[in-house]
Design an enzyme around this catalytic site. Structure first.
Site, PDB file in Angstrom:
ATOM      1  N   SER A  43       4.506  -2.963  -5.834  1.00 37.65           N
ATOM      2  CA  SER A  43       3.984  -2.703  -7.160  1.00 37.65           C
ATOM      3  C   SER A  43       3.736  -4.018  -7.879  1.00 37.65           C
ATOM      4  CB  SER A  43       4.971  -1.840  -7.948  1.00 37.65           C
ATOM      5  OG  SER A  43       4.500  -1.631  -9.252  1.00 37.65           O
ATOM      6  N   GLY A  44       2.543  -4.184  -8.416  1.00 39.13           N
ATOM      7  CA  GLY A  44       2.168  -5.416  -9.105  1.00 39.13           C
ATOM      8  C   GLY A  44       1.601  -6.478  -8.208  1.00 39.13           C
ATOM      9  N   THR A  48      -4.850  -2.592  -7.135  1.00 39.09           N
ATOM     10  CA  THR A  48      -5.943  -1.992  -7.907  1.00 39.09           C
ATOM     11  C   THR A  48      -7.090  -2.973  -8.074  1.00 39.09           C
ATOM     12  OG1 THR A  48      -4.341  -0.607  -9.079  1.00 39.09           O
ATOM     13  CG2 THR A  48      -6.513  -0.877 -10.077  1.00 39.09           C
ATOM     14  N   ASN A  94       4.774  -4.505 -13.470  1.00 38.64           N
ATOM     15  CA  ASN A  94       3.321  -4.606 -13.512  1.00 38.64           C
ATOM     16  C   ASN A  94       2.830  -4.039 -14.835  1.00 38.64           C
ATOM     17  OD1 ASN A  94       0.645  -4.842 -12.947  1.00 38.64           O
ATOM     18  ND2 ASN A  94       0.579  -3.315 -11.334  1.00 38.64           N
ATOM     19  N   SER A  97       0.111  -0.783 -13.745  1.00 40.29           N
ATOM     20  CA  SER A  97       0.555  -0.145 -12.513  1.00 40.29           C
ATOM     21  C   SER A  97      -0.104   1.223 -12.376  1.00 40.29           C
ATOM     22  CB  SER A  97       2.074   0.012 -12.525  1.00 40.29           C
ATOM     23  OG  SER A  97       2.509   0.682 -11.360  1.00 40.29           O
ATOM     24  N   SER A  98      -0.618   1.526 -11.190  1.00 41.85           N
ATOM     25  CA  SER A  98      -1.222   2.831 -10.917  1.00 41.85           C
ATOM     26  C   SER A  98      -0.106   3.854 -10.743  1.00 41.85           C
ATOM     27  CB  SER A  98      -2.075   2.769  -9.649  1.00 41.85           C
ATOM     28  OG  SER A  98      -3.125   1.870  -9.805  1.00 41.85           O
ATOM     29  N   GLY A 321       2.333   1.109  -4.613  1.00 40.66           N
ATOM     30  CA  GLY A 321       3.074   0.303  -3.653  1.00 40.66           C
ATOM     31  C   GLY A 321       4.544   0.674  -3.625  1.00 40.66           C
ATOM     32  N   GLU A 323       8.289   0.772  -4.342  1.00 40.12           N
ATOM     33  CA  GLU A 323       8.981   0.548  -5.607  1.00 40.12           C
ATOM     34  C   GLU A 323      10.492   0.651  -5.398  1.00 40.12           C
ATOM     35  OE1 GLU A 323       7.536   3.198  -8.561  1.00 40.12           O
ATOM     36  OE2 GLU A 323       5.579   2.215  -8.738  1.00 40.12           O
TER      37      GLU A 323
END
Length: 1383
Positions: A43-44, A48, A94, A97-98, A321, A323
């Site tokens: 994540s981050g 994206t 992030n 973050s998605s 991603g 986490e």
């Protein structure tokens, strides 16, 4: 930058996501197989943004022409910011973050252009809507709406801190991001995607309703387990929620504070306490937002459109991603489960691909083991004791808690090596994922896995007056209405979606992009080595490297290996050796072992390629040292000779300077004494004069000051009077000019209207006069040909009668079939009518029975038992009656439909009968016309000329007969032979048809030119003229000539001979136009001469005054084919020149780095240097070479002028489009560079002269004006009118706005166009966008042929072919002897 990676093989340039995207795109085109790109990472890590870059590149290489305001490419790209606004949020790691997974499937057609797209989403984090932790944020769209200004006031929204769903975290703003700007970007993305303004208002109204709904608070009611709205503030938010959702406020309160339970005895209403009501409120908010997000994705897919016929797609997977937080809940469990699935797919594909390559190359290798995470997946998803299965089982029982779920999980899975129990908690558990251990808290697992469908919520919102809200909550099925809550497992549904995704990825060729997060503090230029290494290890990258090292990590094709390391064996490079043998020789010379030679590649162990590179570097260094030593020797000697000459000159100059200096000192000493005497006198005299002049100056200044003050007052008064008088005169003059211009405009418009009306009348009279003249000429020609046409009319009549009989028989058959259909339809209608009568009778009987039962009911009212029976009978009969009435209505509808069909059939029959009558009338008219023409033919016979007139003209009888004969058109089946004259005309051609070898030799060989005349064209024309081929009715010699020319043009070296053949074909066409005359017979029946270039040829041939030979139909057809050949050669030559000049233009649009301004900018007055030895010189050299080639082949100046004009038009289009598409080109220094290059082109046009260049300089208007605008100073002072009318009159407003928005001054760092002018242009562009069919600001290339047949006949001068001699290479042909005798 995308252009650099376009078409480049993976690995040639530096690593980039564009390279991976291009590799997948090329693989899809070459293999016709769907591809997928999997973007993964923590994540981050930038997944994206990487996905955005990949989609940008795919739309760049696969984009299509814009057909409307919103192309598929724009919609695909703009769907990213739209989905980010509704699906992304700030987390601990992030800022963007998605919180959902996304799989974008871009569909392509056969040519590689984008034809459609589809977006699939996975597991939106719904709980974030109602619950967040500090410093995280809710979804971006809520903060954007609160900062939207007027729109926020419209929905009664304030700052984000005033709402419960947003103020749980104190982070309201993101660094470097303006929420209001992002709001307008989101609305713009909605416009591009295709969401209407009404739907946009409904979307933001729904978001505002969710925020107001979160602020509703509850307090205890009358009973202990009931609740009510807490206070007036909560009541206000309740009313706003109902208003925004367009539903009943009372029903909203009821759905929040109560729950209905459906039982067999009825519906039970249960009151909810405050905690249950708050949970009910949050469930409603989550449901609304989740369904709104699903509607948004579905609407985007509908707007973009999917191509069902697409055979190849490229899917881009952007999913959350891995986490691992301090507190990990159900969302992190699902996210990490998805990453485990993707990791398994990566392991299987990468390691399997590594070993499959060894198999395909057939080398000796041993199987390599790799880590598999299948046991991890079995722990999570295996049935019946997987974690997901146990979670679903616990959710089915209402009294289950997270503690019972955890205890059951540990009891069944305690022996699994991947599962651990934490020490300080009985309900937490730890899983050893591929990326590390993660501890999960099961407190909210059951609540988040249950996706309840609350019937009260659905009933409430389905009755909304807003179409979007009611559409989100469609009517529930009957089984869902029986219970207030319907359970659905989120984990099972996510597992099914994930399985479908894996099946999709398995059917494609995958490509992987691993995103690595450099640090955990989100700072640039900071790398945490241990974190990066951990990510590489967890992502399987280090494992892939290990397996690659265990095998053969370095592999090269034989061609690449020899090209790089062939310098190590120079003695073998000059022989004819196989690439594999050379590779083996290099490796043996370097004494390397353990390498493998495959079928197409060489495989090396780790470190062997470094040894080869070191040895290669040594060889190259030794060669470089030798070259440097020779060069230094040459430079040192040159410097020594120069220094020696300079020292001799310097010594002579120093001696002369010393002597002159001694003489000057003596002379200055003598002059100084004289100067001192005069200086003392001058100083005393100057002091006296200064005192006098100072006194006078003071007096004069005082007097002048007084006089000037008085004069200025008088002058100001006079100036005021003059200004007033001029202003009054100016106002009156402006008013008079305004009235005068308006009057003149009205007069001009009226006169223009009258002139157009008069011009229309004159054109109509001219057309009528021309039509009468043409009709008269046609009638005269027809009278001359009636004798021969009589027999043709007889045959045509017989053929026409046969065709008409066939048509009449076909029509009769069609009428019979239609009449049969009509009869069948009538029978079906009658049967339906009979059924209706039967149903009517049954209805009457049922009515009679009902009346009888009612009378019985009145008579037997006292008998209670019989009364109940009669009631049941009446109810059953009423049901039967309603059924019979429904059947009667359907029967009536069917009968109406059959009657309408019957009417349609009858209408078709009448229309066919009318068509048959019209055909019969046309048949009778044709028979009458044939009868009249036959009578005229017999009555009017051609009178032969008297003998004395025939003798005086010198014509024989055969020649006289030939003048009256008219050959039949080629469309008739067989020619008619009336006399021997036409047969005599054909005999020479039939005799010489076998001698066309000389023509083929003339075409295949390059005979050159004589006195600027093409020898081949002149010889071909003289042969055809001598053989009388133009007067022949049937001949194949023209077809041989055209086929031979086409064969020459199709040859490999045809591109180099195009100017030669353009000169020859145009000369031959000129000879045909000047010396042939078309017979009048071809004006009427031939359809090919009616329109197009061939028709104009026939008209020109028939109109020529210098005609010497009567041309028959084959000759006219030969002209048409030759004209098409000239156009083909011209177009092919033009297209080749465009292909050759395109690479040069791509280098000329941007200044080289050496010519760009450096750290020390030039002064503003210094002009830019002329681009010496630059790419513009290559273009000038190309143009000079082109002119030399065309002149060597004696191409007419007309064609050269047209060719150069179109070539400069292409230069203008390419440079202008590149300038608009590339921001680095819209700079001040680049404008100076391009302007200097254009000056070279202007000088070339001037040197060439207008005869060959024509209007080429005017074709560069767009790029000249654009570059002129870039290099002007003080742009900020320019108004919009000055820019659009004075500086860039040819450019459209959209193009000017594009240049202004991309311009930046890299030389003087001055400001560009003022913001007011840019804002005005933006507003005008937005208004014009709605009226334009296309929003493209680019120029289109003109591919048309820029000349017509009339232009050729006028522009090309006449050619005298008589003095062209036959070349010696053609003397041996017998059929060419007449050319030798003639010469």
């Amino acid at each position: 930058m995308m252009e650099q990676y376009k078409g480049v093989q993976l690995g040639e340039l530096s690593p980039h996501v564009f390279a991976v995207a291009d590799a997948s795109y090329r693989a899809m085109l070459n293999d016709s197989m769907s591809q997928s790109i999997l973007v993964s990472g923590e994540s981050g890590a930038g997944k994206t943004e990487t996905t955005k870059l990949i989609m940008r590149y795919l739309t760049y290489v696969g984009g299509r022409a814009v057909l409307d305001d919103r192309s598929v490419e724009q919609q695909v790209l703009e769907s990213n910011p739209l989905l980010e606004a509704f699906g992304n949020a700030k987390t601990v790691r992030n800022d963007n973050s998605s919180r959902f997974g996304k799989f974008v499937e871009i569909q392509f057609d056969k040519s590689g252009r984008i034809s459609g797209a589809a977006i699939r989403t996975y597991l939106l984090e719904r709980s974030r809507v109602v619950q967040i932790t500090d410093p995280e944020r809710n979804f971006h769209c809520f903060y954007q709406l609160c900062a939207s200004g007027k729109d926020a006031e419209l929905y009664k929204l304030g700052h984000a801190s005033t709402f419960h769903y947003l103020n749980q975290s104190k982070t309201y703003e993101l660094e470097g991001i303006n929420n209001e700007d992002e709001y307008w970007k989101t609305k713009r993305a909605m416009d591009i995607v295709g969401i209407s303004r009404s739907d946009q208002d409904a979307i933001f109204r729904t978001l505002a309703a969710i925020l107001h709904l979160g602020n509703i608070e509850f307090s205890p009611g009358k009973d202990s387990d009931s609740s009510k709205i807490k206070d007036s503030t909560s009541n206000f938010h309740l009313q706003m929620t109902a208003t925004l959702l367009m539903c009943d406020p009372d029903l909203l309160v009821s759905s929040l504070c109560t729950r209905s339970i459906h039982t067999n005895e009825g519906i039970i209403i249960k009151e909810l306490d405050c905690a249950a009501a708050a949970a009910n409120r949050d469930a409603l908010s989550k449901t609304i937002y989740a369904r709104l997000f699903d509607w948004l994705v579905e609407n985007i897919n509908k707007s973009i459109g999917q191509d069902v016929d697409s055979k190849a797609q490229i899917g881009v997977l952007d999913i959350y991603g891995f986490e691992s937080f301090k507190h990990n809940s159900f969302e992190q469990f699902c996210i990490n489960f998805a990453n485990e699935k993707l990791q398994q797919h990566f392991n299987e594909h990468v390691f399997k691909m590594e070993q499959e390559e060894y198999k395909s190359e057939k080398i000796n290798w041993s199987y390599i083991e790799f880590i598999d995470n299948q046991d991890m997946l079995d722990l999570i998803e295996k049935k019946p004791i997987g974690i997901i299965a146990l979670l679903d089982e616990a959710c089915m029982f209402p009294k289950s808690t997270h503690a019972t779920f955890a205890s059951k999980m540990f009891r069944n899975l305690s022996s699994h090596p991947r599962l651990e129990k934490t020490k300080f908690s009985e309900t937490d558990f730890t899983i050893s994922h591929y990326a590390g251990k993660v501890t999960y808290q099961t407190d909210s697992f059951l609540e988040k896995n249950r996706d309840y469908i609350v019937a009260e919520h659905c009933n409430l919102l389905s009755s909304s007056r807003c179409s979007l809200v009611s559409g989100l909550f469609s009517s529930l099925p009957e089984e869902s209405l029986r219970s207030s809550y319907k359970f659905s497992s989120v984990a099972s549904r996510f597992k099914q979606q994930l399985q479908a995704l894996m099946e999709t990825l398995s059917s494609t060729e995958p490509h992987y992009v691993r995103c690595v997060k450099p640090n955990s503090v989100n700072r640039p230029q900071l790398f945490e080595n241990q974190s990066v290494l951990h990510q590489l290890r967890c992502g399987g990258v280090l494992e892939a490297v290990r397996i690659s090292l265990a095998g053969y990590p370095t592999r090269r094709t034989y061609a690449e290996f020899v090209d790089r390391f062939g310098v190590l064996v120079p003695e073998l490079m000059f022989g004819s050796h196989d690439e594999r043998a050379l590779t083996e020789a290099v490796l043996e010379k370097m004494k390397l072992d353990n390498f493998q030679l495959g079928r197409n590649k060489v495989f090396l162990r780790a470190g062997q390629i470094a040894i080869l590179d070191v040895r290669r570097a040594e060889v190259l260094d030794n060669a470089a040292r030798r070259i440097q030593s020779c060069f230094r020797t040459f430079a040192a000697r040159k410097e020594f000779v120069k220094t020696k000459k300079a020292s001799i000159s310097l010594q002579a100059y120093c001696r002369g300077c010393f002597a002159r200096k001694m003489y000057k000192i003596r002379r200055e000493t003598a002059a100084a004494i004289i100067l001192q005497k005069y200086a003392r006198r001058l100083l005393l005299q100057r002091n006296y004069h200064e005192a006098c002049s100072a006194a006078l100056l003071i007096q004069s200044c005082i007097r002048g000051f007084i006089a000037r003050r008085y004069f200025s007052a008088i002058r100001e008064q006079k100036a005021a009077l003059v200004i007033q008088s001029f202003w009054r005169k100016r106002k009156v003059a402006m008013l008079f000019q305004h009235y005068k211009q308006a009057t003149i405009a009205i007069q001009c418009a009226w006169r223009q209207k009258l002139a157009r009306r008069e011009l229309r009348k004159l054109r109509m009279t001219a057309n009528e006069a021309g039509a009468l003249r043409e009709a008269k000429n046609k009638l005269e020609k027809k009278l001359d040909d009636l004798t021969l046409r009589l027999t043709l009319e007889r045959r045509m009549r017989a053929a026409g009668e046969e065709t008409k009989l066939v048509e009449i028989s076909k029509r009769d058959k069609i009428i019979e079939t239609l009449s049969a259909e009509c009869a069948a339809a009538k029978l079906s209608a009658r049967s339906e009518h009979d059924k209706n009568l039967i149903l009517q009778r049954q209805l009457d009987d049922s009515l009679r029975e009902i009346s009888m039962l009612r009378s019985n009911k009145i008579l037997k009212a006292e008998e209670e038992n019989e009364n109940s029976n009669l009631k049941n009978i009446v109810e059953s009969l009423s049901e039967k009656n309603s059924l019979l009435e429904n059947e009667l209505s359907t029967a009536r509808k069917n009968s109406d439909d059959t009657m309408e069909k019957l009417k349609d059939v009858e209408g078709k029959c009448t229309r066919l009968q009318q068509n048959l009558d019209k055909l019969q009338e046309k048949l009778t008219n044709l028979e009458n016309e044939n009868h009249v023409l036959r009578q005229k033919a017999f009555s009017i016979t051609p009178k032969p000329l008297p003998e004395k007139f025939a003798n005086s003209t010198g014509l024989t009888n055969s020649e006289q007969k030939r003048t009256f004969e008219t050959p039949p058109p080629t469309k008739y089946p067989s020619p008619i032979q009336h006399s021997t004259g036409s047969r005599r005309a054909r005999l020479p051609v039939e005799r010489h048809e076998g001698n066309h070898e000389i023509l083929l030799s003339c075409i295949k060989e390059n005979l050159g030119f004589k006195d600027g005349k093409p020898v081949a064209a002149c010889i071909i024309y003289r042969c055809l003229l001598h053989w009388r081929a133009f007067e022949s009715e049937r001949t194949a010699i023209f077809d041989h000539v055209i086929e031979a020319i086409n064969d020459v043009l199709k040859a490999k070296e045809a591109d180099g001979r195009l100017p030669y053949w353009l000169s020859n074909t145009s000369a031959l066409l000129c000879l045909l136009q000047k010396n042939l005359r078309s017979n009048g017979f071809f004006g009427t029946p031939s359809r090919r001469s009616a329109g197009g270039l061939g028709g104009k040829l026939a008209q020109l041939a028939g109109r020529g005054d210098t005609a010497q030979v009567d041309a028959r139909y084959p000759a006219i057809l030969f002209k048409q084919q030759l004209t098409a050949c000239v156009e083909k050669i011209f177009g092919q030559l033009r297209d080749n020149l465009k292909k050759e000049i395109s690479p040069l233009l791509s280098l000329c649009i941007q200044a080289p780095k050496s010519t760009r301004p450096g750290k020390a900018p030039k002064a503003p007055g210094v002009s830019a240097q002329q681009p010496s030895n630059s790419h513009w010189d290559n273009i000038v050299s190309f143009l000079n070479l082109l002119m030399d080639t065309l002149r060597e082949n004696h191409v007419p100046s007309f064609f050269i002028r047209k060719l150069i004009t179109q070539l400069f038009s292409f230069v203008n289009i390419q440079l202008f489009n590149s300038l608009l598409l590339r921001r680095e080109c819209c700079t001040f220094s680049n404008g100076e560079y391009v302007k200097a290059g254009l000056s070279l082109l202007e000088k070339w046009i001037t040197d060439v002269s207008e005869e060959f260049a024509g209007t080429s300089w005017h074709e560069l208007n767009y790029i000249r004006q654009a570059v002129g605008f870039l290099v002007i100073h003080q742009k900020r002072k320019k108004t919009l009118e000055e820019i659009s009318q004075d500086l860039c009159p040819s450019l459209s407003l959209r193009q000017i706005y594009r240049i202004c928005s991309m311009y930046w001054d890299d030389k003087y760092n001055t400001q560009g166009i003022s913001n007011e002018v840019v804002a005005a242009m933006r507003e005008m562009v937005n208004k014009d966008t709605q009226n334009l069919a296309s929003n493209s600001f680019l120029l289109d290339d003109d591919l048309s042929i820029p000349f017509s047949t009339e232009d050729l006949s006028i522009a090309i001068p006449a050619i005298d072919y008589a003095d062209v001699e036959l070349p010696e290479s053609l003397h041996h042909y017998p059929s060419a002897q007449f050319l030798l005798t003639a010469s």
